[in-house]
Design an enzyme around this catalytic site. Structure first.
Site, PDB file in Angstrom:
ATOM      1  N   ARG A 175      11.299 -24.157  -7.378  1.00  0.00           N
ATOM      2  CA  ARG A 175      12.338 -24.058  -6.327  1.00  0.00           C
ATOM      3  C   ARG A 175      12.520 -22.638  -5.808  1.00  0.00           C
ATOM      4  NH1 ARG A 175      16.914 -27.771  -9.251  1.00  0.00           N
ATOM      5  NH2 ARG A 175      16.056 -29.782  -8.626  1.00  0.00           N
ATOM      6  N   LEU A 194      12.033 -41.065   1.722  1.00  0.00           N
ATOM      7  CA  LEU A 194      11.884 -39.796   2.439  1.00  0.00           C
ATOM      8  C   LEU A 194      10.529 -39.158   2.104  1.00  0.00           C
ATOM      9  CD1 LEU A 194      13.082 -37.796   4.435  1.00  0.00           C
ATOM     10  CD2 LEU A 194      14.136 -36.601   2.524  1.00  0.00           C
ATOM     11  N   ASN A 195      10.118 -39.203   0.849  1.00  0.00           N
ATOM     12  CA  ASN A 195       8.787 -38.670   0.492  1.00  0.00           C
ATOM     13  C   ASN A 195       7.706 -39.300   1.364  1.00  0.00           C
ATOM     14  OD1 ASN A 195       9.852 -37.105  -1.510  1.00  0.00           O
ATOM     15  ND2 ASN A 195       9.088 -38.351  -3.213  1.00  0.00           N
ATOM     16  N   ASP A 229      22.371 -39.813  -7.142  1.00  0.00           N
ATOM     17  CA  ASP A 229      22.246 -38.966  -8.346  1.00  0.00           C
ATOM     18  C   ASP A 229      23.254 -37.823  -8.408  1.00  0.00           C
ATOM     19  OD1 ASP A 229      20.056 -40.548  -8.778  1.00  0.00           O
ATOM     20  OD2 ASP A 229      18.573 -39.049  -8.165  1.00  0.00           O
ATOM     21  N   ARG A 272      19.568 -21.206  -2.963  1.00  0.00           N
ATOM     22  CA  ARG A 272      20.245 -20.406  -1.941  1.00  0.00           C
ATOM     23  C   ARG A 272      20.394 -21.152  -0.621  1.00  0.00           C
ATOM     24  NH1 ARG A 272      15.326 -18.535  -3.287  1.00  0.00           N
ATOM     25  NH2 ARG A 272      13.739 -18.390  -1.651  1.00  0.00           N
ATOM     26  N   CYS A 331      -1.904  -3.228   7.335  1.00  0.00           N
ATOM     27  CA  CYS A 331      -1.401  -3.433   8.701  1.00  0.00           C
ATOM     28  C   CYS A 331      -1.673  -2.220   9.580  1.00  0.00           C
ATOM     29  CB  CYS A 331       0.077  -3.785   8.682  1.00  0.00           C
ATOM     30  SG  CYS A 331       1.134  -2.437   8.175  1.00  0.00           S
ATOM     31  N   TRP A 389      16.167 -39.432 -17.797  1.00  0.00           N
ATOM     32  CA  TRP A 389      15.270 -38.459 -17.203  1.00  0.00           C
ATOM     33  C   TRP A 389      13.852 -38.947 -17.438  1.00  0.00           C
ATOM     34  CZ3 TRP A 389      17.294 -34.841 -14.221  1.00  0.00           C
ATOM     35  CH2 TRP A 389      18.617 -34.435 -14.452  1.00  0.00           C
ATOM     36  N   GLU A 443       0.839  -1.206   0.000  1.00  0.00           N
ATOM     37  CA  GLU A 443       0.000   0.000   0.000  1.00  0.00           C
ATOM     38  C   GLU A 443       0.872   1.253   0.000  1.00  0.00           C
ATOM     39  OE1 GLU A 443       0.093  -2.582   2.003  1.00  0.00           O
ATOM     40  OE2 GLU A 443      -1.759  -2.851   3.141  1.00  0.00           O
ATOM     41  N   GLU A 470      12.797 -32.739  -2.226  1.00  0.00           N
ATOM     42  CA  GLU A 470      13.058 -33.393  -3.526  1.00  0.00           C
ATOM     43  C   GLU A 470      13.928 -34.584  -3.243  1.00  0.00           C
ATOM     44  OE1 GLU A 470      13.921 -31.349  -7.164  1.00  0.00           O
ATOM     45  OE2 GLU A 470      13.885 -29.450  -6.098  1.00  0.00           O
TER      46      GLU A 470
HETATM   47  C1  AOF Z   1       0.523  -5.014   4.630  1.00  0.00           C
HETATM   48  N1  AOF Z   1       1.079  -4.860   3.412  1.00  0.00           N
HETATM   49  O1  AOF Z   1       2.615  -5.367   1.890  1.00  0.00           O
HETATM   50  C2  AOF Z   1       2.660  -6.519   3.919  1.00  0.00           C
HETATM   51  C3  AOF Z   1       2.038  -6.688   5.188  1.00  0.00           C
HETATM   52  O2  AOF Z   1       8.189  -6.592   9.350  1.00  0.00           O
HETATM   53  P1  AOF Z   1       7.178  -5.661   8.737  1.00  0.00           P
HETATM   54  O3  AOF Z   1       7.141  -4.337   9.374  1.00  0.00           O
HETATM   55  O4  AOF Z   1       7.333  -5.587   7.231  1.00  0.00           O
HETATM   56  O5  AOF Z   1       5.725  -6.261   9.037  1.00  0.00           O
HETATM   57  C4  AOF Z   1       5.416  -7.527   8.594  1.00  0.00           C
HETATM   58  C5  AOF Z   1       3.975  -7.839   8.899  1.00  0.00           C
HETATM   59  O6  AOF Z   1       3.145  -6.911   8.195  1.00  0.00           O
HETATM   60  C6  AOF Z   1       3.580  -9.198   8.358  1.00  0.00           C
HETATM   61  O7  AOF Z   1       3.730 -10.208   9.332  1.00  0.00           O
HETATM   62  C7  AOF Z   1       2.124  -8.988   7.989  1.00  0.00           C
HETATM   63  O8  AOF Z   1       1.310  -9.053   9.139  1.00  0.00           O
HETATM   64  C8  AOF Z   1       2.135  -7.568   7.485  1.00  0.00           C
HETATM   65  N2  AOF Z   1       2.499  -7.569   6.067  1.00  0.00           N
HETATM   66  N3  AOF Z   1       0.981  -5.942   5.485  1.00  0.00           N
HETATM   67  O9  AOF Z   1      -0.418  -4.294   4.961  1.00  0.00           O
HETATM   68  C9  AOF Z   1       2.131  -5.569   3.015  1.00  0.00           C
HETATM   69  N4  AOF Z   1       3.750  -7.249   3.566  1.00  0.00           N
HETATM   70 ZN    ZN Z   2       1.535  -2.578   5.983  1.00  0.00          ZN
END
Ligand code: AOF
Ligand code: ZN
Length: 349
Positions: free
Chosen positions: A186, A284-285, A202, A209, A77, A172, A53, A279
């Site tokens: 991945r 294991l699966n 394999d 990463r 948030c 394959w 936002e 994978e």
């Molecule tokens: C939103 N818009 O794009 C996202 C939200 O560590 P912070 O400050 O980035 O907060 C992470 C928390 O914010 C995350 O756990 C989730 O509750 C919210 N994420 N909220 O309005 C966003 N990424």
């Molecule tokens: Zn937010």
């Protein structure tokens, strides 16, 4: 519903951040002015950076969005985290309406963001394309509600469910196109987990990463290609002494003679590894199935037909077909000659 198209666009924008925002959710946002013209778009690009936002609003002059509508796939948030609350900025910019896809499952936000907006006189429309929005953030939801990593299994088999011949010949089964898709899957996960048996049989590169090897007896030390990856974590029997090497070796208790998976998944969550793609082979699966949240199953249009060929899930001996583990098919896609089924468990083993 008139906001569905805008919500679809939010999901599309959010997906641009796939693999970059963990442990945060993927969020996209679109903004319309008071006349219904699209004036801005944004998304949460990277962990620690602006939320969707804020990203979209900061592209505008302070009055541009007044009286307009903001559409976002997650409840805005209400907390001070890495950035100030999105709800406050929305109020400050005088939006008339906010359309959301789902409530935030993070307990410090959940419902508070919506309430803040409503208290400021903003109209709030909730739950647009809710199930798609929940699928998009299935990892975040699992993490926040269960405090565990999301576990997915990827396998590739013949139509008769075989991943190799009796002597391990497996290269394959699927086409290049299917294997390209595996690379893309991945990138969506924080780590790839495999077994020492797969590494030894394999010698896969599994470029990623973060690679995890379950190696109870420490059979895979160096030399194998997987050790060339950026970060390698090895879980091994706590009774052994770890070798010197650049991998992270983690002592692990055993359960029924095997490495304790519950311990491993809890440990990974502690290490902020929020999602894991398994994978490996059938053994294991089979063991992981009990913990699995999702399966990516590539099927090649081939039949091996060998009754000692190796199956993709191997973990039990049953006499009653009614004891099958059941799944819900989520999607069927074609990659070259192969298909990819994604499915979710609908009951416990
Ligand atoms: C939103 N818009 O794009 C996202 C939200 O560590 P912070 O400050 O980035 O907060 C992470 C928390 O914010 C995350 O756990 C989730 O509750 C919210 N994420 N909220 O309005 C966003 N990424
Ligand atoms: Zn937010």
């Amino acid at each position: 519903m008139i906001y569905e198209k805008s919500m679809k666009r939010c999901i599309e924008l959010a997906k641009k951040s796939e693999g970059c925002v963990s442990p945060n959710p993927m969020v996209g946002c679109v903004i319309y002015d008071r006349n219904g013209n699209l004036i801005s778009e944004g998304y949460h690009k990277r962990y620690g950076e602006n939320h969707a936002e804020r990203d979209a609003l900061l592209k505008l002059e302070p009055d541009d969005a007044a009286g307009g509508t903001l559409v976002v796939n997650l409840e805005p948030c209400s907390h001070y985290g890495k950035t100030p609350p999105c709800a406050d900025l929305i109020i400050e910019r005088k939006l008339a309406r906010v359309v959301t896809g789902m409530r935030d499952v993070n307990p410090i936000v959940s419902g508070n963001g919506i309430e803040k907006l409503k208290n400021a006189g903003i109209e709030v429309i909730e739950g647009v394309l809710e199930s798609e929005c929940k699928k998009l953030n299935e990892v975040f939801i699992k993490n926040m509600t269960e405090h565990k990593p999301f576990i997915a299994i990827k396998t590739a088999s013949t139509l008769d469910g075989k991943i190799a011949t009796h002597n391990g010949s497996s290269k394959w089964i699927t086409s290049d196109k299917a294997r390209e898709e595996v690379k893309s899957i991945r990138t969506r996960y924080d780590a790839i987990l495999t077994s020492s048996a797969t590494v030894v049989a394999d010698n896969p590169s599994m470029i990623h990463r973060c690679n995890i090897i379950l190696d109870r007896e420490l059979k895979t030390i160096s030399g194998y290609k997987i050790y060339n990856n950026k970060r390698v974590i090895v879980f091994y029997d706590e009774a052994l002494t770890p070798p010197a090497g650049r991998a992270e070796f983690i002592k692990t208790p055993l359960k029924d003679g095997r490495l304790n998976l519950e311990f491993i998944f809890n440990k990974l969550y502690e290490m902020k590894i929020m999602s894991v793609l398994v994978e490996s082979g059938g053994v294991l699966n089979g063991s992981v199935l009990e913990y699995a949240d999702k399966v990516y199953h590539f099927l090649a249009p081939k039949i091996l037909g060998d009754n000692s060929g190796r199956s993709c899930f191997l973990y039990r001996h049953l006499d009653d077909i009614n004891l099958c583990k059941n799944f819900e098919i989520n999607s069927v896609d074609k990659f070259g000659p192969d298909i990819l089924l994604t499915y979710y468990p609908i009951d416990k083993i």
